[in-house]
Design a protein around this motif. Structure first.
Motif, mmCIF file in Angstrom:
data_model
loop_
_atom_site.group_PDB
_atom_site.id
_atom_site.type_symbol
_atom_site.label_atom_id
_atom_site.label_comp_id
_atom_site.label_asym_id
_atom_site.label_seq_id
_atom_site.Cartn_x
_atom_site.Cartn_y
_atom_site.Cartn_z
ATOM 1 N N GLU A 1 1.189 -1.263 -0.075
ATOM 2 C CA GLU A 1 0.070 0.090 -0.069
ATOM 3 C C GLU A 1 1.236 1.822 -0.172
ATOM 4 O OE1 GLU A 1 -3.478 0.060 2.645
ATOM 5 O OE2 GLU A 1 -3.979 1.584 2.815
ATOM 6 N N LYS A 2 0.972 2.264 -0.517
ATOM 7 C CA LYS A 2 1.244 3.620 -0.716
ATOM 8 C C LYS A 2 0.080 4.445 -0.694
ATOM 9 C CE LYS A 2 3.974 4.044 -4.636
ATOM 10 N NZ LYS A 2 4.276 4.119 -5.558
ATOM 11 N N SER A 3 0.470 5.498 0.409
ATOM 12 C CA SER A 3 0.053 6.666 0.399
ATOM 13 C C SER A 3 -0.329 7.793 -1.193
ATOM 14 C CB SER A 3 0.279 7.778 1.507
ATOM 15 O OG SER A 3 -0.864 8.745 2.100
ATOM 16 N N ARG A 4 -1.528 8.589 -0.782
ATOM 17 C CA ARG A 4 -1.268 9.539 -2.536
ATOM 18 C C ARG A 4 -0.195 10.979 -1.918
ATOM 19 N NH1 ARG A 4 -5.180 12.629 -0.134
ATOM 20 N NH2 ARG A 4 -7.130 11.574 0.458
ATOM 21 N N LEU A 5 -0.131 10.843 -0.850
ATOM 22 C CA LEU A 5 1.252 11.412 -0.142
ATOM 23 C C LEU A 5 2.517 11.086 -1.202
ATOM 24 C CD1 LEU A 5 1.003 11.969 3.287
ATOM 25 C CD2 LEU A 5 -0.256 13.367 1.923
ATOM 26 N N SER B 1 4.507 11.017 -3.750
ATOM 27 C CA SER B 1 4.412 11.346 -4.890
ATOM 28 C C SER B 1 5.641 10.644 -5.782
ATOM 29 C CB SER B 1 5.358 13.202 -4.872
ATOM 30 O OG SER B 1 6.494 13.048 -4.724
ATOM 31 N N ASP B 2 5.836 10.328 -7.669
ATOM 32 C CA ASP B 2 6.689 9.915 -7.596
ATOM 33 C C ASP B 2 8.260 10.487 -7.256
ATOM 34 O OD1 ASP B 2 5.960 11.972 -10.465
ATOM 35 O OD2 ASP B 2 6.705 12.733 -8.580
ATOM 36 N N ARG B 3 8.108 11.486 -6.625
ATOM 37 C CA ARG B 3 9.887 11.694 -5.829
ATOM 38 C C ARG B 3 10.610 10.308 -4.596
ATOM 39 N NH1 ARG B 3 10.124 15.590 -3.371
ATOM 40 N NH2 ARG B 3 8.516 16.510 -2.713
ATOM 41 N N PHE B 4 9.630 9.769 -4.327
ATOM 42 C CA PHE B 4 9.729 9.344 -3.428
ATOM 43 C C PHE B 4 9.890 7.769 -3.861
ATOM 44 C CE2 PHE B 4 8.936 11.642 0.763
ATOM 45 C CZ PHE B 4 8.404 12.784 0.273
ATOM 46 N N SER B 5 10.192 7.007 -3.395
ATOM 47 C CA SER B 5 10.375 5.219 -4.119
ATOM 48 C C SER B 5 10.920 4.933 -2.405
ATOM 49 C CB SER B 5 11.649 5.450 -4.860
ATOM 50 O OG SER B 5 12.448 5.293 -4.483
ATOM 51 N N ALA B 6 10.066 3.006 -2.260
ATOM 52 C CA ALA B 6 10.441 2.195 -1.395
ATOM 53 C C ALA B 6 11.217 1.557 -1.262
ATOM 54 C CB ALA B 6 9.593 2.786 0.019
ATOM 55 N N GLU B 7 12.078 0.499 -0.712
ATOM 56 C CA GLU B 7 12.092 -0.361 -1.538
ATOM 57 C C GLU B 7 12.262 -1.609 0.057
ATOM 58 O OE1 GLU B 7 14.017 -0.003 -5.499
ATOM 59 O OE2 GLU B 7 15.623 -0.689 -3.971
ATOM 60 N N ARG B 8 12.446 -2.952 -0.131
ATOM 61 C CA ARG B 8 12.363 -3.972 1.179
ATOM 62 C C ARG B 8 12.720 -4.887 0.344
ATOM 63 N NH1 ARG B 8 8.896 -6.185 5.510
ATOM 64 N NH2 ARG B 8 10.636 -7.199 7.095
ATOM 65 N N PRO B 9 14.645 -4.824 -0.132
ATOM 66 C CA PRO B 9 13.951 -5.837 -0.860
ATOM 67 C C PRO B 9 14.447 -7.732 -0.862
ATOM 68 C CG PRO B 9 16.171 -4.389 -0.338
ATOM 69 C CD PRO B 9 15.491 -4.353 0.102
ATOM 70 N N LYS B 10 14.678 -7.866 0.452
ATOM 71 C CA LYS B 10 14.987 -9.144 0.470
ATOM 72 C C LYS B 10 14.395 -9.393 2.333
ATOM 73 C CE LYS B 10 19.347 -10.316 -0.615
ATOM 74 N NZ LYS B 10 20.931 -10.456 -0.510
ATOM 75 N N GLY B 11 12.739 -8.275 2.582
ATOM 76 C CA GLY B 11 12.259 -8.797 3.112
ATOM 77 C C GLY B 11 12.925 -8.432 4.808
ATOM 78 N N GLN C 1 13.978 11.400 -4.236
ATOM 79 C CA GLN C 1 14.973 12.881 -5.016
ATOM 80 C C GLN C 1 14.227 14.171 -5.488
ATOM 81 O OE1 GLN C 1 13.670 9.849 -8.322
ATOM 82 N NE2 GLN C 1 15.563 8.672 -8.426
ATOM 83 N N ARG C 2 15.360 15.058 -5.736
ATOM 84 C CA ARG C 2 14.951 16.478 -5.776
ATOM 85 C C ARG C 2 14.218 16.384 -5.061
ATOM 86 N NH1 ARG C 2 13.464 13.772 -9.904
ATOM 87 N NH2 ARG C 2 10.940 13.690 -9.661
ATOM 88 N N THR C 3 14.971 16.368 -3.674
ATOM 89 C CA THR C 3 14.305 17.562 -2.767
ATOM 90 C C THR C 3 13.418 18.874 -2.629
ATOM 91 O OG1 THR C 3 15.985 17.523 -1.848
ATOM 92 C CG2 THR C 3 15.026 15.357 -0.772
ATOM 93 N N GLU C 4 12.601 18.532 -1.934
ATOM 94 C CA GLU C 4 11.890 20.057 -1.725
ATOM 95 C C GLU C 4 12.149 20.848 0.331
ATOM 96 O OE1 GLU C 4 7.713 19.587 -3.438
ATOM 97 O OE2 GLU C 4 8.861 19.193 -5.188
#
Lengths: 109, 115
Positions: B56-60, B62-72, B80-83
């Motif tokens: 699940e991802k919040s609409r908060l 944005s496409d500048r944010f990405s999260a990963e959990r590669p091996k659980g 990216q491109r912080t504001e």
């Protein structure tokens, strides 16, 4: 309307008194309810959770839940200055928590 | 177990730069959450993982944010491109998935300041 509402406070109580913190929520499907304590500049710390209507006691803390009224509260007995913090109410209606804005509690010696 | 661990604790970055935060959950916990908290507000949900799947991802988020959990196990949150509006405390929490929601425990948080 916010999904979880809390009075921002500050709520000021004298040392040794009972502090009563309240929270209302909008989603009737909410299943579990949590109280977190957060000291300034720190992360939230879980202190109580409740799933069923009624009261749940843990030491000086009592959580109260009324699902019909969509209301949950936290009572802190014998309040201590170290209880001074922001108390966050959090509600689960799925797989994540929705938080209220928190109530700031001040316990005065 | 030492609880949920986040790194770094503080990050100051210039506007436009990319930043990455790390979270190590409690070892037996299969759910991991990211929240953001600004001054005077409660934490706002960003995203959550069950094992390595981002469910699940919040609409908060944005496409500048990405999260990963590669091996659980550990997770990373990249902005990216912080504001300047990204300045906040970023909180990670973990829990054990059971028959419904179970209590979540938070890490110490990463405080981001964008200048």
């Amino acid at each position: 309307q916010k999904e979880v509402e809390q009075n921002s406070g500050p709520l000021s109580v004298p040392e040794g008194a009972i502090a009563s913190l309240n929270c209302t929520y909008s989603d009737r499907g909410s299943q579990s309810f949590f109280w977190y304590r957060q000291y300034s500049g720190k992360s939230p710390e879980l202190i109580m959770f409740i799933y069923s209507n009624g009261d749940k006691e843990d030491g000086r803390f009592t959580a109260q839940l009324n699902k019909a009224s969509q209301y949950v509260s936290l009572l802190i007995r014998d309040s201590q200055p170290s209880d001074s913090a922001t108390y966050l109410c959090a509600v689960n209606a799925g797989n994540m928590l929705t938080f209220g804005g928190g109530t700031r509690l001040m316990v005065k010696p | 177990d030492t609880g949920v661990s986040q790194d770094p604790r503080h990050k100051i970055t210039k506007r436009g730069q990319n930043v990455t935060f790390r979270c190590d959950p409690i070892s037996e916990h299969n759910r991991l959450y990211w929240y953001r908290q600004t001054l005077g507000q409660g934490p706002e949900f960003l995203t959550y993982f069950q094992n390595e799947a981002q469910l699940e991802k919040s609409r908060l988020l944005s496409d500048r944010f990405s999260a990963e959990r590669p091996k659980g196990s550990f997770s990373t949150l990249e902005i990216q491109r912080t504001e300047q509006g990204d300045s906040a405390m970023y909180l990670c929490a973990s829990s054990l998935a059971g028959g419904g929601y179970t209590e979540a425990f938070f890490g110490q948080g990463t405080r981001l300041t964008v200048v």
